[in-house]
Design a protein around this motif. Structure first.
Motif, PDB file in Angstrom:
ATOM      1  N   PRO A   7       0.821  -1.201   0.000  1.00  0.00           N
ATOM      2  CA  PRO A   7       0.000   0.000   0.000  1.00  0.00           C
ATOM      3  C   PRO A   7       0.859   1.256   0.000  1.00  0.00           C
ATOM      4  N   GLU A   8       0.387   2.241  -0.670  1.00  0.00           N
ATOM      5  CA  GLU A   8       1.110   3.512  -0.635  1.00  0.00           C
ATOM      6  C   GLU A   8       0.701   4.267   0.603  1.00  0.00           C
ATOM      7  N   ARG A   9       1.695   4.898   1.240  1.00  0.00           N
ATOM      8  CA  ARG A   9       1.354   5.649   2.444  1.00  0.00           C
ATOM      9  C   ARG A   9       0.542   6.875   2.058  1.00  0.00           C
ATOM     10  N   PRO A  10      -0.666   7.000   2.634  1.00  0.00           N
ATOM     11  CA  PRO A  10      -1.462   8.177   2.277  1.00  0.00           C
ATOM     12  C   PRO A  10      -0.787   9.448   2.774  1.00  0.00           C
ATOM     13  N   ALA A  11      -0.927  10.508   2.039  1.00  0.00           N
ATOM     14  CA  ALA A  11      -0.346  11.791   2.470  1.00  0.00           C
ATOM     15  C   ALA A  11      -1.095  12.268   3.707  1.00  0.00           C
ATOM     16  N   PRO A  12      -0.381  12.800   4.699  1.00  0.00           N
ATOM     17  CA  PRO A  12      -1.088  13.307   5.877  1.00  0.00           C
ATOM     18  C   PRO A  12      -1.940  14.512   5.508  1.00  0.00           C
ATOM     19  N   ALA A  13      -3.021  14.696   6.271  1.00  0.00           N
ATOM     20  CA  ALA A  13      -3.862  15.868   6.038  1.00  0.00           C
ATOM     21  C   ALA A  13      -3.012  17.123   6.197  1.00  0.00           C
ATOM     22  N   SER A  14      -3.370  18.180   5.495  1.00  0.00           N
ATOM     23  CA  SER A  14      -2.489  19.355   5.473  1.00  0.00           C
ATOM     24  C   SER A  14      -2.258  19.938   6.861  1.00  0.00           C
ATOM     25  N   ALA A  15      -3.251  19.838   7.744  1.00  0.00           N
ATOM     26  CA  ALA A  15      -3.090  20.417   9.080  1.00  0.00           C
ATOM     27  C   ALA A  15      -2.430  19.438  10.051  1.00  0.00           C
ATOM     28  N   SER A  16      -1.874  18.311   9.504  1.00  0.00           N
ATOM     29  CA  SER A  16      -1.358  17.270  10.387  1.00  0.00           C
ATOM     30  C   SER A  16      -0.208  17.770  11.247  1.00  0.00           C
ATOM     31  N   THR A  17      -0.173  17.288  12.463  1.00  0.00           N
ATOM     32  CA  THR A  17       0.932  17.618  13.369  1.00  0.00           C
ATOM     33  C   THR A  17       2.021  16.573  13.291  1.00  0.00           C
ATOM     34  N   GLY A  18       1.829  15.586  12.419  1.00  0.00           N
ATOM     35  CA  GLY A  18       2.797  14.488  12.368  1.00  0.00           C
ATOM     36  C   GLY A  18       2.609  13.538  13.544  1.00  0.00           C
ATOM     37  N   GLN A  19       1.485  13.590  14.186  1.00  0.00           N
ATOM     38  CA  GLN A  19       1.200  12.738  15.342  1.00  0.00           C
ATOM     39  C   GLN A  19      -0.154  12.077  15.169  1.00  0.00           C
ATOM     40  N   THR A  20      -0.336  10.941  15.814  1.00  0.00           N
ATOM     41  CA  THR A  20      -1.684  10.418  16.022  1.00  0.00           C
ATOM     42  C   THR A  20      -2.084  10.848  17.436  1.00  0.00           C
ATOM     43  N   PRO A  21      -3.364  10.775  17.763  1.00  0.00           N
ATOM     44  CA  PRO A  21      -3.736  11.095  19.150  1.00  0.00           C
ATOM     45  C   PRO A  21      -2.942  10.259  20.154  1.00  0.00           C
ATOM     46  N   TYR A  22      -2.715   8.974  19.819  1.00  0.00           N
ATOM     47  CA  TYR A  22      -1.965   8.100  20.747  1.00  0.00           C
ATOM     48  C   TYR A  22      -0.529   8.602  20.918  1.00  0.00           C
ATOM     49  N   SER A  23       0.141   8.870  19.762  1.00  0.00           N
ATOM     50  CA  SER A  23       1.553   9.265  19.867  1.00  0.00           C
ATOM     51  C   SER A  23       1.691  10.630  20.542  1.00  0.00           C
ATOM     52  N   ALA A  24       0.674  11.499  20.327  1.00  0.00           N
ATOM     53  CA  ALA A  24       0.735  12.821  20.972  1.00  0.00           C
ATOM     54  C   ALA A  24       0.571  12.687  22.487  1.00  0.00           C
ATOM     55  N   TRP A  25      -0.379  11.839  22.868  1.00  0.00           N
ATOM     56  CA  TRP A  25      -0.661  11.681  24.300  1.00  0.00           C
ATOM     57  C   TRP A  25       0.496  10.993  25.030  1.00  0.00           C
ATOM     58  N   MET A  26       0.994   9.902  24.418  1.00  0.00           N
ATOM     59  CA  MET A  26       2.036   9.099  25.068  1.00  0.00           C
ATOM     60  C   MET A  26       3.457   9.578  24.758  1.00  0.00           C
ATOM     61  N   GLN A  27       3.548  10.577  23.881  1.00  0.00           N
ATOM     62  CA  GLN A  27       4.859  11.144  23.539  1.00  0.00           C
ATOM     63  C   GLN A  27       5.839  10.044  23.104  1.00  0.00           C
ATOM     64  N   THR A  28       5.342   9.144  22.255  1.00  0.00           N
ATOM     65  CA  THR A  28       6.159   7.983  21.887  1.00  0.00           C
ATOM     66  C   THR A  28       7.421   8.372  21.108  1.00  0.00           C
ATOM     67  N   ASP A  29       7.325   9.421  20.272  1.00  0.00           N
ATOM     68  CA  ASP A  29       8.530   9.817  19.519  1.00  0.00           C
ATOM     69  C   ASP A  29       9.632  10.283  20.475  1.00  0.00           C
ATOM     70  N   VAL A  30       9.245  11.085  21.464  1.00  0.00           N
ATOM     71  CA  VAL A  30      10.233  11.566  22.441  1.00  0.00           C
ATOM     72  C   VAL A  30      10.770  10.382  23.241  1.00  0.00           C
ATOM     73  N   LEU A  31       9.828   9.557  23.722  1.00  0.00           N
ATOM     74  CA  LEU A  31      10.205   8.430  24.577  1.00  0.00           C
ATOM     75  C   LEU A  31      11.248   7.535  23.914  1.00  0.00           C
ATOM     76  N   HIS A  32      11.021   7.236  22.636  1.00  0.00           N
ATOM     77  CA  HIS A  32      11.929   6.292  21.970  1.00  0.00           C
ATOM     78  C   HIS A  32      13.155   6.973  21.368  1.00  0.00           C
ATOM     79  N   SER A  33      13.316   8.243  21.663  1.00  0.00           N
ATOM     80  CA  SER A  33      14.543   8.917  21.201  1.00  0.00           C
ATOM     81  C   SER A  33      15.511   9.098  22.366  1.00  0.00           C
ATOM     82  N   LEU A  34      15.177   8.505  23.525  1.00  0.00           N
ATOM     83  CA  LEU A  34      15.958   8.788  24.727  1.00  0.00           C
ATOM     84  C   LEU A  34      16.985   7.720  25.091  1.00  0.00           C
ATOM     85  N   GLN A  35      17.127   6.694  24.254  1.00  0.00           N
ATOM     86  CA  GLN A  35      18.079   5.624  24.574  1.00  0.00           C
ATOM     87  C   GLN A  35      19.306   5.772  23.674  1.00  0.00           C
ATOM     88  N   HIS A  36      20.443   6.073  24.285  1.00  0.00           N
ATOM     89  CA  HIS A  36      21.669   6.289  23.502  1.00  0.00           C
ATOM     90  C   HIS A  36      22.791   5.408  24.033  1.00  0.00           C
TER      91      HIS A  36
END
Ligand code: HEM
Length: 294
Positions: A7-36
């Motif tokens: 499947p082709e990845r659908p383009a995000p809606a123009s007003a997209s924040t680059g987050q889903t409600p889940y990722s925004a709430w749980m801050q998953t992008d930040v969380l998984h960027s903290l292991q170095h």
């Protein structure tokens, strides 16, 4: 025939924040960027995750204890007990984190630690402010640990404040004093930054609370919940000591003395001391007067 659907990845809606409600709430992008990782050891990610999860639980326990303290100050024993029961529950996943790193041999540990020293300098977990904050709230007040936070002035101030403020046990004793179990003034009105000194008077209060199985039931429940919390804490320390024996042995540690020898006396730092010492008397028959007629 190739049935694979690509499947082709659908383009995000123009007003997209680059987050889903889940990722925004749980801050998953930040969380998984903290292991170095600093080494190429395949187990280092497990080590970092295990410590970071512990950090999150220590902070969670801090927040819960502070909520319970506010509820005790508002004389709301029922809600304080509910909050403290959550603290009991949090010790289960916290203590289970040790399983994630139980595979470590001394070779594994030292190959990770040597890279950490080379990258960041000589470290000790005593430099962890979250754990110390939690320990102060549990009523174990040792000012000497502040020395590790001189490079972090904001944390030093925060810990120095926590050192001088009442611990959970101080709030429990003040609550008991307001609710029919008089405490000595020296227990209530003291310098909270110095180590708590157990007294016979407080021990007697716990003994009185437990004297009758059918009396003071809510206070007995509070006492048992505090025992569960102390037990969860001591279990963590025991698991830490065993992990140290297993992966480090009798080597000298941060202070140049044997790490196990440094840790062993901390096993006796059990919160809420008179709640434990009173158990040597709870259940004893009341002292009978030798002159009493049968
Ligand atoms: C398994 C390998 C580990 C070894 C060999 C080890 C060793 C030690 C030693 C020797 C100390 C005493 C102070 C010092 O010399 O640094 C200490 C303290 C401490 N460690 Fe560990 N540790 C290990 C894992 C961990 C992990 C995974 C955590 C956190 C999740 C942790 C948290 C602490 C804390 C909070 C203290 C202070 C204890 C207190 O004040 O009573 N340690 N550790």
């Amino acid at each position: 025939m190739n049935d694979t659907v690509n499947p082709e990845r659908p383009a995000p809606a123009s007003a997209s924040t680059g987050q889903t409600p889940y990722s925004a709430w749980m801050q998953t992008d930040v969380l998984h960027s903290l292991q170095h990782p600093v080494s190429d050891h395949p187990g280092e990610h497990a080590w970092i995750t295990s410590v970071q999860v512990s950090e999150l639980y220590w902070m969670l326990i801090i927040k819960e204890i502070q909520i319970a303290q506010a509820q005790l100050r508002a004389n709301d024993l029922t809600q304080a007990c509910r909050t403290l029961q959550r603290v009991v529950a949090h010790h289960e996943p916290l203590n289970a984190t040790w399983r994630s790193i139980a595979w470590m041999t001394p070779t594994d540990l030292l190959s990770i630690l040597s890279r950490a020293v080379a990258t960041y300098g000589k470290d000790t977990a005593l430099q962890g402010w979250t754990y110390r904050y939690m320990v102060y709230l549990r009523g174990i007040k040792q000012a000497e640990h502040l020395q590790h936070f001189v490079p972090q002035p904001k944390r030093w101030d925060q810990l120095n404040k926590a050192l001088a403020e009442p611990s959970l046990y101080d709030d429990v004793l003040a609550y008991l004093n307001r609710n029919g179990f008089a405490m000595p003034v020296a227990v209530l009105d003291r310098d909270f930054s110095v180590p708590y000194q157990p007294t016979k008077a407080v021990e007697k209060v716990w003994r009185d609370i437990y004297a009758d199985q059918n009396d003071n039931l809510k206070l007995q429940q509070l006492g048992e919940t505090l025992c569960d919390i102390a037990e969860g804490f001591s279990t963590w320390k025991s698991l830490h000591l065993m992990a140290t024996r297993r992966s480090f042995g009798g080597r000298p540690a941060y202070f140049g003395t044997e790490g196990i020898a440094w840790l062993l006396p901390t096993m006796d730092e059990i919160p809420f001391p008179e709640l434990w010492s009173a158990r040597g008397f709870i259940g004893d028959p009341p002292a009978a007067c030798p002159h009493r007629h049968k």
